[in-house]
Design an enzyme around this catalytic site. Structure first.
Site, PDB file in Angstrom:
ATOM      1  N   ASP A   5       0.155  -4.314  10.478  1.00 44.46           N
ATOM      2  CA  ASP A   5       0.062  -3.802   9.111  1.00 44.46           C
ATOM      3  C   ASP A   5      -0.524  -4.850   8.166  1.00 44.46           C
ATOM      4  O   ASP A   5      -1.448  -4.557   7.395  1.00 44.46           O
ATOM      5  CB  ASP A   5       1.446  -3.377   8.604  1.00 44.46           C
ATOM      6  N   ALA A  35       3.473  -3.894   3.663  1.00 44.51           N
ATOM      7  CA  ALA A  35       2.445  -4.907   3.946  1.00 44.51           C
ATOM      8  C   ALA A  35       1.510  -5.059   2.753  1.00 44.51           C
ATOM      9  O   ALA A  35       1.100  -6.167   2.382  1.00 44.51           O
ATOM     10  CB  ALA A  35       1.660  -4.511   5.198  1.00 44.51           C
ATOM     11  N   SER A  36       1.196  -3.929   2.114  1.00 44.51           N
ATOM     12  CA  SER A  36       0.276  -3.954   0.977  1.00 44.51           C
ATOM     13  C   SER A  36       0.891  -4.665  -0.230  1.00 44.51           C
ATOM     14  O   SER A  36       0.232  -5.473  -0.904  1.00 44.51           O
ATOM     15  CB  SER A  36      -0.093  -2.510   0.588  1.00 44.51           C
ATOM     16  N   CYS A  92       6.424   5.621   3.994  1.00 42.88           N
ATOM     17  CA  CYS A  92       6.082   6.842   4.752  1.00 42.88           C
ATOM     18  C   CYS A  92       5.159   6.548   5.927  1.00 42.88           C
ATOM     19  O   CYS A  92       4.702   7.459   6.603  1.00 42.88           O
ATOM     20  CB  CYS A  92       5.450   7.883   3.823  1.00 42.88           C
ATOM     21  N   GLY A  93       4.853   5.251   6.150  1.00 48.26           N
ATOM     22  CA  GLY A  93       4.021   4.913   7.306  1.00 48.26           C
ATOM     23  C   GLY A  93       2.640   4.409   6.931  1.00 48.26           C
ATOM     24  O   GLY A  93       1.817   4.124   7.797  1.00 48.26           O
ATOM     25  N   LEU A  94       2.391   4.302   5.624  1.00 44.76           N
ATOM     26  CA  LEU A  94       1.072   3.860   5.159  1.00 44.76           C
ATOM     27  C   LEU A  94       1.019   2.351   4.913  1.00 44.76           C
ATOM     28  O   LEU A  94       0.056   1.852   4.340  1.00 44.76           O
ATOM     29  CB  LEU A  94       0.686   4.608   3.885  1.00 44.76           C
ATOM     30  N   SER A 109       3.012   0.445   2.991  1.00 42.94           N
ATOM     31  CA  SER A 109       3.226   0.042   1.586  1.00 42.94           C
ATOM     32  C   SER A 109       3.875  -1.337   1.516  1.00 42.94           C
ATOM     33  O   SER A 109       3.582  -2.131   0.621  1.00 42.94           O
ATOM     34  CB  SER A 109       4.091   1.063   0.853  1.00 42.94           C
ATOM     35  N   PRO A 148       2.230   6.197  -1.221  1.00 43.09           N
ATOM     36  CA  PRO A 148       3.606   6.707  -1.122  1.00 43.09           C
ATOM     37  C   PRO A 148       4.451   5.686  -0.349  1.00 43.09           C
ATOM     38  O   PRO A 148       4.048   5.232   0.732  1.00 43.09           O
ATOM     39  CB  PRO A 148       3.456   8.002  -0.328  1.00 43.09           C
ATOM     40  N   ILE A 149       5.574   5.292  -0.959  1.00 40.08           N
ATOM     41  CA  ILE A 149       6.384   4.215  -0.383  1.00 40.08           C
ATOM     42  C   ILE A 149       7.155   4.721   0.841  1.00 40.08           C
ATOM     43  O   ILE A 149       7.651   5.828   0.867  1.00 40.08           O
ATOM     44  CB  ILE A 149       7.373   3.675  -1.444  1.00 40.08           C
TER      45      ILE A 149
HETATM   46  N1  LIG Z   1       4.836  -0.435  -4.815  1.00 45.13           N
HETATM   47  C1  LIG Z   1       5.891  -1.129  -4.364  1.00 45.13           C
HETATM   48  N2  LIG Z   1       6.622  -1.895  -5.217  1.00 45.13           N
HETATM   49  C2  LIG Z   1       7.676  -2.624  -4.765  1.00 45.13           C
HETATM   50  N3  LIG Z   1       8.106  -2.632  -3.472  1.00 45.13           N
HETATM   51  C3  LIG Z   1       7.425  -1.863  -2.606  1.00 45.13           C
HETATM   52  C4  LIG Z   1       6.284  -1.078  -2.990  1.00 45.13           C
HETATM   53  N4  LIG Z   1       5.821  -0.428  -1.887  1.00 45.13           N
HETATM   54  C5  LIG Z   1       6.621  -0.788  -0.863  1.00 45.13           C
HETATM   55  N5  LIG Z   1       7.593  -1.632  -1.290  1.00 45.13           N
HETATM   56  C6  LIG Z   1       8.647  -2.230  -0.462  1.00 45.13           C
HETATM   57  O1  LIG Z   1       8.421  -1.847   0.887  1.00 45.13           O
HETATM   58  C7  LIG Z   1       9.493  -1.003   1.346  1.00 45.13           C
HETATM   59  C8  LIG Z   1       8.940   0.105   2.244  1.00 45.13           C
HETATM   60  O2  LIG Z   1       8.519  -0.555   3.411  1.00 45.13           O
HETATM   61  P1  LIG Z   1       8.584   0.179   4.839  1.00 45.13           P
HETATM   62  O3  LIG Z   1       8.038  -0.786   5.831  1.00 45.13           O
HETATM   63  O4  LIG Z   1       9.920   0.736   5.065  1.00 45.13           O
HETATM   64  O5  LIG Z   1       7.589   1.419   4.673  1.00 45.13           O
HETATM   65  P2  LIG Z   1       6.002   1.414   4.795  1.00 45.13           P
HETATM   66  O6  LIG Z   1       5.480  -0.003   4.878  1.00 45.13           O
HETATM   67  O7  LIG Z   1       5.449   2.227   3.681  1.00 45.13           O
HETATM   68  O8  LIG Z   1       5.782   2.184   6.171  1.00 45.13           O
HETATM   69  P3  LIG Z   1       5.302   1.566   7.587  1.00 45.13           P
HETATM   70  O9  LIG Z   1       5.959   0.188   7.664  1.00 45.13           O
HETATM   71  O10 LIG Z   1       5.829   2.507   8.608  1.00 45.13           O
HETATM   72  O11 LIG Z   1       3.809   1.488   7.534  1.00 45.13           O
HETATM   73  C9  LIG Z   1      10.091  -0.431   0.073  1.00 45.13           C
HETATM   74  O12 LIG Z   1      11.457  -0.061   0.338  1.00 45.13           O
HETATM   75  C10 LIG Z   1       9.999  -1.630  -0.857  1.00 45.13           C
HETATM   76  O13 LIG Z   1      11.015  -2.581  -0.543  1.00 45.13           O
HETATM   77  C1  LIG Z   2       6.440   0.388  13.763  1.00 46.64           C
HETATM   78  C2  LIG Z   2       5.370  -0.654  13.606  1.00 46.64           C
HETATM   79  O1  LIG Z   2       4.678  -0.824  14.841  1.00 46.64           O
HETATM   80  C3  LIG Z   2       4.331  -0.214  12.591  1.00 46.64           C
HETATM   81  C4  LIG Z   2       4.882   0.036  11.225  1.00 46.64           C
HETATM   82  O2  LIG Z   2       3.811   0.453  10.375  1.00 46.64           O
HETATM   83  C5  LIG Z   2       6.039  -1.975  13.181  1.00 46.64           C
HETATM   84  C6  LIG Z   2       5.068  -3.144  13.228  1.00 46.64           C
HETATM   85  O3  LIG Z   2       4.072  -3.073  13.971  1.00 46.64           O
HETATM   86  O4  LIG Z   2       5.353  -4.126  12.500  1.00 46.64           O
HETATM   87 MG   LIG Z   3       6.104  -1.375   6.337  1.00 46.38          MG
END
Ligand SMILES: Nc1ncnc2c1ncn2[C@@H]1O[C@H](COP(=O)(O)OP(=O)(O)OP(=O)(O)O)[C@@H](O)[C@H]1O
Ligand SMILES: C[C@@](O)(CCO)CC(=O)[O-]
Ligand SMILES: [Mg+2]
Length: 332
Positions: free
Chosen positions: A165, A123-124, A117-119, A121, A114-115
């Site tokens: 991440d 970095a992946s 939401c803290g997983l 996404s 899930p984009i």
């Molecule tokens: N499957 C995907 N395809 C394309 N872009 C993506 C995809 N998944 C994530 N992204 C990019 O990463 C952004 C989300 O990153 P964000 O750091 O806000 O959330 P997260 O990495 O899921 O959460 P967190 O950083 O808290 O772990 C999306 O808005 C998009 O730009």
């Molecule tokens: C909020 C934070 O600590 C984790 C985001 O998943 C930012 C980071 O470490 O890059």
């Molecule tokens: Mg992120």
């Protein structure tokens, strides 16, 4: 070359942060764990250009390889910046080391994560994009170098980031982040053995209204951030000494309370953390916060009551995750 022939698939996992988010951006410790929800890059032959289809965003990018070093991210909307910055960073990294004549390819990127939401996404997807470029050009670089490049992408796009991440999705393991530049893979340690026996539920509670970039910026301006970061750092130091799930769960709740003081929790997130404490050993939000996910250290004897209470709260998704195991969706 058969036009558009399938070449291969590159993948990267997601991650949860068990302890230390936000404080880790300013050099304190953190403990993170890869989760088997994956981003996939399907690589196909291409006659010219690099064509990247972001299936989950419904967006497509066509890049003239010669122009990639000069890409100006300001000309693109935020949704594609991580992928664009990833391509630009790996091309510049390789050109600086004498590589040239990069191959064109088409890359279809899709993910079960899930984009936003803290997983992890972002970095992946960054790791998947860079690994796909390297695979297409039959170039391999040390994991530590890959971590540095992926971290630089998150930092450039977000303005502030830690190595957590990106290192976690690249090493696909349990990591102790020691400071801004150093981490260790915890395999074989006392904490790793304790975590291996844990059952976790990752609950996608609610959609976030803000991206990680905005959340880390707001936290950086918090008047009490240093005091709160120090307290989080002390919790992270204690984690490696715990011997029971009760102790681990208690530290998770203490970490969550400090994240609430930083202003990155929400009332629904807090309700789920309370359920995780009532029916499990403990819980905390994970990642940048502002909504998103909670990780719960479950007590298998009270798991059904927990799942029933989560269903009543109408959370978005529930994934089971265990160290090194496939994550299964648990939403009834
Ligand atoms: N499957 C995907 N395809 C394309 N872009 C993506 C995809 N998944 C994530 N992204 C990019 O990463 C952004 C989300 O990153 P964000 O750091 O806000 O959330 P997260 O990495 O899921 O959460 P967190 O950083 O808290 O772990 C999306 O808005 C998009 O730009
Ligand atoms: C909020 C934070 O600590 C984790 C985001 O998943 C930012 C980071 O470490 O890059
Ligand atoms: Mg992120």
């Amino acid at each position: 070359m058969i036009k558009g022939a399938f070449v291969g698939t590159v993948e990267a996992p997601s991650k949860v942060i068990l302890f230390g988010e936000h404080a880790v951006v300013e050099g304190y410790g953190a403990i993170s764990m890869a989760v088997d929800l994956r981003t996939r890059g399907k690589i196909f032959e291409s006659e010219k250009d690099i064509v990247i289809n972001l299936k989950d965003l419904g967006r497509s990018l066509t890049l003239d390889i010669e122009n990639i070093p000069k890409l100006d991210l300001k000309n693109y909307n935020s949704g594609v910046k991580y992928v664009l910055c990833a391509i630009k960073s790996i091309v510049n990294y390789l050109k600086d080391r004498g590589y040239e004549d990069f191959k064109p390819f088409k890359l279809d990127i899709s993910s079960d994560i899930p984009i936003s939401c803290g997983l992890g996404s972002s970095a992946s997807v960054v790791a998947t994009t860079i690994k796909s470029f390297l695979s297409t050009n039959a170039i391999s670089i040390p994991k530590k170098e890959l971590c540095k490049i992926c971290f630089s992408v998150e930092k450039e796009v977000q303005g502030r980031a830690s190595i957590t991440d990106t290192a976690t999705v690249i090493y696909n393991s349990v990591l102790k982040i020691k400071n801004s530049n150093d981490f260790e893979v915890l395999k074989g340690t006392k904490l790793y053995k304790l975590l291996k026996g844990c059952h976790f539920l990752v609950v996608h509670v609610e959609k976030r209204k803000k991206k990680t970039a905005e959340l880390v910026k707001e936290v950086a301006e918090h008047p009490r951030k240093e005091e709160i970061f120090r307290s989080i750092g002390k919790i992270v130091d204690k984690v490696e000494e715990v011997s029971t799930w009760e102790e681990l769960g208690c530290l998770m709740v203490k970490n969550h309370e400090l994240l609430r003081e930083l202003g990155v929790s929400t009332s629904k997130i807090d309700k789920v953390v309370e359920l995780g404490s009532r029916y499990g050993y403990g819980a905390k939000l994970s990642g940048a916060g502002g909504g998103g996910i909670v990780i719960i250290l479950t007590d298998e004897d009270r798991r059904e009551e927990l799942l029933k209470s989560l269903k009543e709260l109408e959370v978005l998704d529930v994934f089971e995750c265990k160290v090194g195991m496939k994550s299964e969706n648990q939403k009834g």
